[in-house]
Design a protein around this motif. Structure first.
Motif, PDB file in Angstrom:
ATOM      1  N   THR A  60       0.856  -1.201   0.000  1.00 22.14           N
ATOM      2  CA  THR A  60       0.000   0.000   0.000  1.00 22.14           C
ATOM      3  C   THR A  60       0.884   1.240   0.000  1.00 22.14           C
ATOM      4  N   ILE A  61       0.702   2.051  -1.036  1.00 16.59           N
ATOM      5  CA  ILE A  61       1.451   3.305  -1.133  1.00 16.59           C
ATOM      6  C   ILE A  61       0.475   4.450  -0.827  1.00 16.59           C
ATOM      7  N   THR A  62       0.887   5.312   0.104  1.00 13.97           N
ATOM      8  CA  THR A  62       0.039   6.439   0.509  1.00 13.97           C
ATOM      9  C   THR A  62       0.652   7.751   0.035  1.00 13.97           C
ATOM     10  N   ALA A  63      -0.136   8.494  -0.691  1.00 11.83           N
ATOM     11  CA  ALA A  63       0.281   9.833  -1.132  1.00 11.83           C
ATOM     12  C   ALA A  63      -0.377  10.855  -0.208  1.00 11.83           C
ATOM     13  N   LYS A  64       0.449  11.659   0.448  1.00 11.87           N
ATOM     14  CA  LYS A  64      -0.068  12.664   1.368  1.00 11.87           C
ATOM     15  C   LYS A  64       0.128  14.055   0.760  1.00 11.87           C
ATOM     16  N   ILE A  65      -0.971  14.693   0.454  1.00 15.67           N
ATOM     17  CA  ILE A  65      -0.931  16.047  -0.105  1.00 15.67           C
ATOM     18  C   ILE A  65      -1.053  17.022   1.067  1.00 15.67           C
ATOM     19  N   ALA A  66      -0.042  17.844   1.257  1.00 14.08           N
ATOM     20  CA  ALA A  66      -0.019  18.759   2.409  1.00 14.08           C
ATOM     21  C   ALA A  66      -1.036  19.888   2.235  1.00 14.08           C
ATOM     22  N   SER A  67      -1.479  20.424   3.338  1.00 17.13           N
ATOM     23  CA  SER A  67      -2.408  21.555   3.294  1.00 17.13           C
ATOM     24  C   SER A  67      -1.654  22.821   2.902  1.00 17.13           C
ATOM     25  N   THR A  68      -2.365  23.733   2.322  1.00 15.06           N
ATOM     26  CA  THR A  68      -1.797  25.035   1.971  1.00 15.06           C
ATOM     27  C   THR A  68      -2.661  26.108   2.635  1.00 15.06           C
ATOM     28  N   LYS A  69      -2.396  27.327   2.318  1.00 16.44           N
ATOM     29  CA  LYS A  69      -3.154  28.415   2.922  1.00 16.44           C
ATOM     30  C   LYS A  69      -4.643  28.286   2.646  1.00 16.44           C
ATOM     31  N   ASN A  70      -4.998  27.842   1.458  1.00 16.39           N
ATOM     32  CA  ASN A  70      -6.401  27.806   1.067  1.00 16.39           C
ATOM     33  C   ASN A  70      -6.945  26.421   0.714  1.00 16.39           C
ATOM     34  N   TYR A  71      -6.078  25.416   0.780  1.00 15.30           N
ATOM     35  CA  TYR A  71      -6.530  24.057   0.457  1.00 15.30           C
ATOM     36  C   TYR A  71      -6.214  23.099   1.599  1.00 15.30           C
ATOM     37  N   ALA A  72      -7.142  22.201   1.850  1.00 15.20           N
ATOM     38  CA  ALA A  72      -6.985  21.235   2.933  1.00 15.20           C
ATOM     39  C   ALA A  72      -6.092  20.080   2.498  1.00 15.20           C
ATOM     40  N   ALA A  73      -5.498  19.423   3.488  1.00 24.93           N
ATOM     41  CA  ALA A  73      -4.661  18.252   3.205  1.00 24.93           C
ATOM     42  C   ALA A  73      -5.533  17.115   2.682  1.00 24.93           C
ATOM     43  N   LYS A  74      -4.879  16.209   1.952  1.00 24.99           N
ATOM     44  CA  LYS A  74      -5.628  15.064   1.418  1.00 24.99           C
ATOM     45  C   LYS A  74      -4.706  13.847   1.366  1.00 24.99           C
ATOM     46  N   THR A  75      -5.272  12.694   1.650  1.00 24.42           N
ATOM     47  CA  THR A  75      -4.525  11.449   1.609  1.00 24.42           C
ATOM     48  C   THR A  75      -5.183  10.490   0.625  1.00 24.42           C
ATOM     49  N   ILE A  76      -4.355   9.918  -0.274  1.00 25.56           N
ATOM     50  CA  ILE A  76      -4.869   8.957  -1.254  1.00 25.56           C
ATOM     51  C   ILE A  76      -4.010   7.694  -1.175  1.00 25.56           C
ATOM     52  N   LYS A  77      -4.651   6.554  -1.171  1.00 25.69           N
ATOM     53  CA  LYS A  77      -3.928   5.276  -1.091  1.00 25.69           C
ATOM     54  C   LYS A  77      -4.141   4.448  -2.353  1.00 25.69           C
ATOM     55  N   LYS A  78      -3.043   3.776  -2.764  1.00 20.63           N
ATOM     56  CA  LYS A  78      -3.101   2.891  -3.924  1.00 20.63           C
ATOM     57  C   LYS A  78      -2.319   1.617  -3.608  1.00 20.63           C
ATOM     58  N   THR A  79      -2.667   0.555  -4.307  1.00 24.60           N
ATOM     59  CA  THR A  79      -1.984  -0.719  -4.128  1.00 24.60           C
ATOM     60  C   THR A  79      -0.991  -0.964  -5.253  1.00 24.60           C
ATOM     61  N   TYR A  80       0.235  -1.264  -4.857  1.00 25.30           N
ATOM     62  CA  TYR A  80       1.302  -1.578  -5.837  1.00 25.30           C
ATOM     63  C   TYR A  80       1.628  -3.077  -5.700  1.00 25.30           C
ATOM     64  N   VAL A  81       1.689  -3.759  -6.837  1.00 25.24           N
ATOM     65  CA  VAL A  81       2.025  -5.173  -6.835  1.00 25.24           C
ATOM     66  C   VAL A  81       3.458  -5.336  -7.375  1.00 25.24           C
ATOM     67  N   VAL A  82       4.299  -5.893  -6.528  1.00 26.31           N
ATOM     68  CA  VAL A  82       5.710  -6.073  -6.900  1.00 26.31           C
ATOM     69  C   VAL A  82       5.828  -7.030  -8.092  1.00 26.31           C
ATOM     70  N   LYS A  83       6.574  -6.588  -9.103  1.00 26.95           N
ATOM     71  CA  LYS A  83       6.764  -7.386 -10.326  1.00 26.95           C
ATOM     72  C   LYS A  83       8.065  -8.175 -10.256  1.00 26.95           C
TER      73      LYS A  83
END
Length: 261
Positions: free
Chosen positions: A238-261
């Motif tokens: 599970t790879i988690t992308a964390k988008i930091a908050s800015t002055k006018n935008y809230a933080a956001k977290t998105i998760k995706k699944t990576y399968v090792v090749k």
């Protein structure tokens, strides 16, 4: 017997000579309302009609039975000072002029709400609603908004509005409202397992993105997935992308699944 009859006749004659006196029950004296007073000389505005009670010698008088109003109005709603002249009736007599005051309600007792907004990149105006005892108040009649208030703003944050009492209200009340940060609603997180790459697109305000995984031997650096030795093919990470908050935008977290090749 003749002597008895003669004495009785004499007694009757004397009785008839005495004038008859009729004793009538005396009426109780009427009470002068000159000693009348209000039970309260100061009331506070409630948005409803009010009237103080009138007492004489500790007894509460009844309108229409004990007194009537010669001038002025006993019942009032608005803040102010009022004079009322009453006249005694029934068991009361005389007149008396009384004065009472309805004070302005403190602005702190009103309910004031400013509508929250969400950042949209434009200057926005909040709407202020003020009420008292469940009754909506009118701007310009019952209150005004101080010039120092911030009723228009663009950026996310907290702003203050000062409501100033007018008419039946006095004092000020300061309230706050918020322009909330907008969501990173267009942000998308893509994982390319074959190329071992990740990418986040649609980010607003150049928000910083960091990546974490749930596997100590798998990491992300500069958009590339790095897999250390010892990780079997087919392992799901599970790879988690964390988008930091800015002055006018809230933080956001998105998760995706990576399968090792």
């Amino acid at each position: 017997m003749r002597k008895f009859k003669k004495a009785l006749a004499v007694a009757l004659s004397v009785a008839m000579m005495v004038p008859t006196v009729a004793f009538a029950a005396e009426s109780p004296a009427k009470v002068d309302v000159n000693g009348a007073k209000f039970n309260k000389t100061t009331l506070t505005y409630t948005a409803k009609a009010q009237k103080p009670s009138i007492t004489v010698n500790g007894k509460t008088l009844v309108y229409g039975k004990d007194f009537t109003v010669k001038s002025g109005r006993l019942t009032q709603k608005a803040a102010g000072t009022y004079k009322v002249t009453i006249a005694g009736i029934g068991s009361y007599t005389g007149t008396k002029t009384l004065t009472y005051t309805i004070k302005k309600a403190a602005q702190s007792s009103v309910k004031a709400v400013a509508t929250a907004k969400t950042y949209n990149g434009k200057k926005q105006m909040t709407s202020v609603k003020v009420s008292f005892n469940g009754v909506a108040l009118k701007k310009g009649v019952d209150y005004t908004i101080a010039k120092s208030s911030v009723v228009k703003a663009t950026n996310a944050g907290k702003y203050t509005v000062k409501v100033v009492g007018k008419g039946n209200f006095t004092g000020t009340k300061t309230i706050t409202y918020t322009i909330k940060k907008a969501a990173q609603s267009k942000a998308k997180f893509a994982v390319n397992s074959a190329k071992k790459k990740v990418a986040v697109s649609g980010i607003k305000a150049k928000a910083k993105v960091t990546y974490t995984t749930n596997n100590k031997k798998v990491s992300v650096k500069n958009g590339k997935i790095i897999v250390k030795k010892g990780v079997k093919k087919g392992t799901k990470v599970t790879i988690t992308a964390k988008i930091a908050s800015t002055k006018n935008y809230a933080a956001k977290t998105i998760k995706k699944t990576y399968v090792v090749k």
